[in-house]
Design a protein around this motif. Structure first.
Motif, PDB file in Angstrom:
ATOM      1  N   ARG A  30     105.409  89.140  33.973  1.00 32.35           N
ATOM      2  CA  ARG A  30     105.904  90.288  34.726  1.00 32.35           C
ATOM      3  C   ARG A  30     104.895  91.438  34.701  1.00 32.35           C
ATOM      4  N   GLU A  31     105.185  92.442  35.530  1.00 36.40           N
ATOM      5  CA  GLU A  31     104.322  93.620  35.535  1.00 36.40           C
ATOM      6  C   GLU A  31     104.722  94.482  34.340  1.00 36.40           C
ATOM      7  N   CYS A  32     104.060  94.268  33.216  1.00 39.31           N
ATOM      8  CA  CYS A  32     104.473  94.839  31.940  1.00 39.31           C
ATOM      9  C   CYS A  32     103.763  96.159  31.647  1.00 39.31           C
ATOM     10  N   HIS A  33     103.886  96.606  30.424  1.00 41.76           N
ATOM     11  CA  HIS A  33     103.229  97.834  29.969  1.00 41.76           C
ATOM     12  C   HIS A  33     101.797  97.542  29.564  1.00 41.76           C
ATOM     13  N   GLY A  34     101.610  96.555  28.681  1.00 43.56           N
ATOM     14  CA  GLY A  34     100.277  96.093  28.323  1.00 43.56           C
ATOM     15  C   GLY A  34      99.662  96.734  27.098  1.00 43.56           C
ATOM     16  N   ASP A  35     100.249  97.844  26.613  1.00 45.64           N
ATOM     17  CA  ASP A  35      99.614  98.560  25.495  1.00 45.64           C
ATOM     18  C   ASP A  35     100.685  99.246  24.649  1.00 45.64           C
ATOM     19  N   ILE A  36     101.673  98.460  24.183  1.00 48.45           N
ATOM     20  CA  ILE A  36     102.806  99.040  23.465  1.00 48.45           C
ATOM     21  C   ILE A  36     102.471  99.176  21.975  1.00 48.45           C
ATOM     22  N   HIS A  37     102.319 100.409  21.548  1.00 44.18           N
ATOM     23  CA  HIS A  37     102.154 100.703  20.119  1.00 44.18           C
ATOM     24  C   HIS A  37     102.696 102.107  19.864  1.00 44.18           C
ATOM     25  N   LEU A  38     102.793 102.496  18.599  1.00 47.30           N
ATOM     26  CA  LEU A  38     103.440 103.765  18.270  1.00 47.30           C
ATOM     27  C   LEU A  38     102.709 104.967  18.849  1.00 47.30           C
ATOM     28  N   GLY A  39     101.409 104.841  19.103  1.00 46.18           N
ATOM     29  CA  GLY A  39     100.661 105.942  19.706  1.00 46.18           C
ATOM     30  C   GLY A  39     100.982 106.156  21.162  1.00 46.18           C
ATOM     31  N   ASN A  40     101.667 105.198  21.784  1.00 45.33           N
ATOM     32  CA  ASN A  40     102.056 105.320  23.191  1.00 45.33           C
ATOM     33  C   ASN A  40     103.565 105.458  23.348  1.00 45.33           C
ATOM     34  N   ALA A  41     104.206 106.008  22.339  1.00 46.59           N
ATOM     35  CA  ALA A  41     105.635 106.307  22.420  1.00 46.59           C
ATOM     36  C   ALA A  41     105.842 107.681  21.788  1.00 46.59           C
ATOM     37  N   THR A  42     106.776 108.435  22.332  1.00 46.49           N
ATOM     38  CA  THR A  42     106.997 109.791  21.844  1.00 46.49           C
ATOM     39  C   THR A  42     108.473 110.135  21.866  1.00 46.49           C
ATOM     40  N   LEU A  43     108.819 111.216  21.208  1.00 49.24           N
ATOM     41  CA  LEU A  43     110.165 111.772  21.288  1.00 49.24           C
ATOM     42  C   LEU A  43     110.140 112.882  22.320  1.00 49.24           C
ATOM     43  N   LEU A  44     110.945 112.724  23.352  1.00 46.95           N
ATOM     44  CA  LEU A  44     111.005 113.686  24.445  1.00 46.95           C
ATOM     45  C   LEU A  44     112.472 114.005  24.695  1.00 46.95           C
ATOM     46  N   ASP A  45     112.833 115.268  24.528  1.00 49.66           N
ATOM     47  CA  ASP A  45     114.240 115.677  24.656  1.00 49.66           C
ATOM     48  C   ASP A  45     115.124 114.824  23.746  1.00 49.66           C
ATOM     49  N   ASP A  46     114.622 114.585  22.528  1.00 52.82           N
ATOM     50  CA  ASP A  46     115.343 113.823  21.497  1.00 52.82           C
ATOM     51  C   ASP A  46     115.545 112.351  21.852  1.00 52.82           C
ATOM     52  N   GLN A  47     114.809 111.855  22.842  1.00 54.10           N
ATOM     53  CA  GLN A  47     114.881 110.455  23.227  1.00 54.10           C
ATOM     54  C   GLN A  47     113.529 109.796  23.004  1.00 54.10           C
ATOM     55  N   VAL A  48     113.547 108.526  22.593  1.00 51.12           N
ATOM     56  CA  VAL A  48     112.302 107.764  22.465  1.00 51.12           C
ATOM     57  C   VAL A  48     111.832 107.358  23.856  1.00 51.12           C
ATOM     58  N   VAL A  49     110.575 107.674  24.164  1.00 47.72           N
ATOM     59  CA  VAL A  49     110.023 107.402  25.495  1.00 47.72           C
ATOM     60  C   VAL A  49     108.705 106.653  25.341  1.00 47.72           C
ATOM     61  N   LEU A  50     108.569 105.551  26.032  1.00 47.32           N
ATOM     62  CA  LEU A  50     107.336 104.768  26.065  1.00 47.32           C
ATOM     63  C   LEU A  50     106.518 105.218  27.274  1.00 47.32           C
ATOM     64  N   PHE A  51     105.220 105.442  27.091  1.00 46.94           N
ATOM     65  CA  PHE A  51     104.383 105.936  28.187  1.00 46.94           C
ATOM     66  C   PHE A  51     102.987 105.315  28.099  1.00 46.94           C
ATOM     67  N   ASP A  52     102.107 105.716  29.014  1.00 45.15           N
ATOM     68  CA  ASP A  52     100.684 105.347  29.011  1.00 45.15           C
ATOM     69  C   ASP A  52     100.459 103.845  29.077  1.00 45.15           C
ATOM     70  N   CYS A  53     101.098 103.208  30.048  1.00 44.47           N
ATOM     71  CA  CYS A  53     100.859 101.776  30.237  1.00 44.47           C
ATOM     72  C   CYS A  53      99.487 101.549  30.871  1.00 44.47           C
ATOM     73  N   ILE A  54      99.032 100.327  30.863  1.00 47.06           N
ATOM     74  CA  ILE A  54      97.714  99.991  31.406  1.00 47.06           C
ATOM     75  C   ILE A  54      97.780  99.930  32.927  1.00 47.06           C
ATOM     76  N   GLU A  55      96.948 100.737  33.554  1.00 43.44           N
ATOM     77  CA  GLU A  55      96.911 100.760  35.018  1.00 43.44           C
ATOM     78  C   GLU A  55      95.613 100.189  35.571  1.00 43.44           C
ATOM     79  N   PHE A  56      94.593 100.051  34.724  1.00 42.70           N
ATOM     80  CA  PHE A  56      93.240  99.808  35.210  1.00 42.70           C
ATOM     81  C   PHE A  56      92.857  98.337  35.279  1.00 42.70           C
ATOM     82  N   ASN A  57      93.711  97.435  34.813  1.00 38.96           N
ATOM     83  CA  ASN A  57      93.314  96.032  34.755  1.00 38.96           C
ATOM     84  C   ASN A  57      94.558  95.153  34.866  1.00 38.96           C
ATOM     85  N   GLU A  58      94.709  94.465  35.982  1.00 36.46           N
ATOM     86  CA  GLU A  58      95.903  93.644  36.202  1.00 36.46           C
ATOM     87  C   GLU A  58      96.078  92.541  35.159  1.00 36.46           C
TER      88      GLU A  58
END
Length: 520
Positions: free
Chosen positions: A210-238
């Motif tokens: 599937r079209e996944c995230h590709g780079d899931i680690h604790l440095g790419n997840a944050t607390l935003l408005d008291d919710q855990v949010v995953l961000f900064d997925c790989i966009e540059f290489n299919e």
């Protein structure tokens, strides 16, 4: 683009909002200008082979891709792509003139809220892990599957990045022991590529790519408005993003284990499995974790070419070796066992099972979860009825059959299993024992006990929380007490009593299992 542009962008007059202060975060592929309320990310004009940002059009394209892809996982974090016109020394946001660069505008959040920072402070909780696992599983269930005809939907394409790791790492190493370890890891990888090819082909055909995230680690997840949010997925290489969902999840498990958080790693794996039902992925888990560890090892080595300080080079090599050793650990032959819980609803079986997950690396299979995966939710008119709706005799028989099928597959994949179910009947326990015998695994019955008043209080707590899959009531518990079939003398030989309301009882059990099976 140059450092001069980044310096020029640190001018409050350029921004249509108040600027609290400027801070620049630099990585090997981007700059991020922090202003207080918002962050502006610019891509460097670099070419590393696996990405090419050298052309302005490419940077525009990948800024737009980063916006699109990350908006799948976040709300209000990734905002828009802005053109930058003017000159390097006098830039301005907007397209009134030739565009010289593009910036991705994002809502800024404190770096202290990154889960990697939360973990460094010792504040990473089970609730954070559970929320992250659920977000990943929900995302994997909704992100588009890659068409089976796609070039990346073949076993060869799946393992190509693994082979590339060895090709790129080998020329950088010079130490004989490092090279010998790498050769052993490559041989193990190739053997597993051949062994797992039918499973990889099946997953490519059934929509697991599937079209996944590709780079899931604790440095790419944050607390935003008291919710855990995953961000900064790989966009540059299919090829790094269009991957098996199991490989995506394995990255986080590896990252947690690298940080010494094995209990959290197994908790996140089990939660992801329970949410997705993708137990077939277990046979690939260590295969993918080893790959992810070697990716990190390779990235560490890439910085050696630019380092001249002997101490820094030694630090980098140590970092490489830590990841290589972690990858090697996934090739070890594990000890497995099958444990089943025995006891009425709400006696604490799920807590016992989760403790074994976190302490011993077991996979937990829950009857409440698998029953509802098979039959859906219990109708309101049947709630509290022991033999109605999804709790009929036939439904229960099908549920236990499913649990035993999953247990056998999990044992054969090399993992310990604990089945979280009541197992009130001899026939149910006999069937589970047969699974253990078929797989040559030790079998253990965990006889769970707690006073009725404790059970009643736990029922009240979980009903108030509203997040437990069980439909049990105190009337159901009383009916179970009346209908349960006590353990036979033969069953008592391989059973252990657990007083679930006493933590010392469970600690003793875990210690005894470790003594008997030191490899778990």
């Amino acid at each position: 683009m140059s450092q001069a542009l980044i310096t020029a962008l640190q001018n409050p007059a350029l921004y249509p909002h108040p600027v609290e202060q400027f801070q620049v975060i630099e990585t090997h592929i981007s700059w991020v200008v922090l202003t207080g309320p918002f962050a502006y990310k610019l891509k460097k004009p670099v070419n590393f082979g696996f990405l090419d940002f050298t052309e302005l059009s490419a940077r525009q394209h990948f800024c737009k891709e980063e916006l699109r892809l990350n908006q799948r996982l976040t709300q209000g974090l990734y905002l828009e792509v802005l053109p930058i016109s003017g000159s390097v020394d006098a830039p301005q946001f907007g397209s009134d003139g030739p565009v010289i660069e593009y910036a991705l505008k994002m809502r800024q959040f404190p770096q202290s809220q990154l889960l990697s920072e939360v973990q460094a402070r010792g504040e990473l909780s089970e609730a954070h892990i559970d929320a992250l696992a659920k977000q990943i599983a929900d995302f994997h269930g909704s992100t588009p599957a890659v068409a089976a005809s796609h070039a990346l939907c073949t076993p060869e394409a799946i393992v190509a990045p693994m082979r590339q790791n060895f090709e790129q790492i080998r020329p950088i190493l010079s130490d004989a022991a490092d090279l010998q370890q790498l050769e052993a890891l490559e041989a193990w990888t190739e053997a597993n590529c051949a062994r797992l090819e039918p499973l990889l082909a099946a997953r490519a055909a059934n929509g697991s790519i599937r079209e996944c995230h590709g780079d899931i680690h604790l440095g790419n997840a944050t607390l935003l408005d008291d919710q855990v949010v995953l961000f900064d997925c790989i966009e540059f290489n299919e090829p790094f993003r269009l991957i098996d969902i199991a490989s995506d999840a394995a990255f986080l498990a590896m990252d947690l284990e690298d940080r010494g958080l094995k209990a959290h790693a197994w908790r996140v794996v089990n939660a992801w499995l329970e949410h997705t039902g993708d137990y077939a992925a277990l046979e690939l888990l260590n295969f993918y974790k080893a790959y992810r560890a070697l990716v990190r090892a390779k990235v560490a080595l890439f910085s050696l070419a630019h380092q001249t300080d002997a101490v820094q080079k030694a630090v980098t090599l140590r970092q490489y070796r830590n990841y290589a050793n972690l990858a090697e650990s996934y090739s070890a032959i594990p000890s497995s066992f099958l444990a089943i819980t025995h006891g009425v609803s709400a006696v604490g079986k799920s807590h016992v099972a989760m403790r074994l997950v976190e302490a011993l690396g077991a996979v937990r299979l829950r009857s409440d979860v698998e029953r509802k995966r098979l039959f859906g939710e219990q109708k309101d008119t049947d709630l509290g009825k022991l033999s109605a709706g999804i709790y009929t005799q036939d439904a229960s028989a099908a549920t236990y059959q499913r649990l035993h099928q999953l247990a056998e597959a999990t044992l054969r994949a090399g993992f310990p299993v604990v089945i979280d179910a009541t197992y009130l009947k001899h026939a149910q326990r006999d069937a589970a024992g047969q699974v253990a015998e078929n797989c040559g695994a030790p079998f253990l019955i965990l006889e769970c006990h707690a006073p009725d008043e404790v059970i009643a209080s736990w029922l009240e707590q979980r009903n108030a929380a509203g997040n437990d899959p069980s439909d049990a009531t105190m009337d159901v518990v009383k009916a179970q007490h009346a209908s349960r079939e006590a353990l036979s003398e033969q069953e008592l030989l391989h059973s252990k009593r657990v007083d679930t309301h006493e933590s010392a009882s469970l600690d003793t059990l875990i210690a005894r299992i470790r003594q008997r099976l030191p490899g778990v």
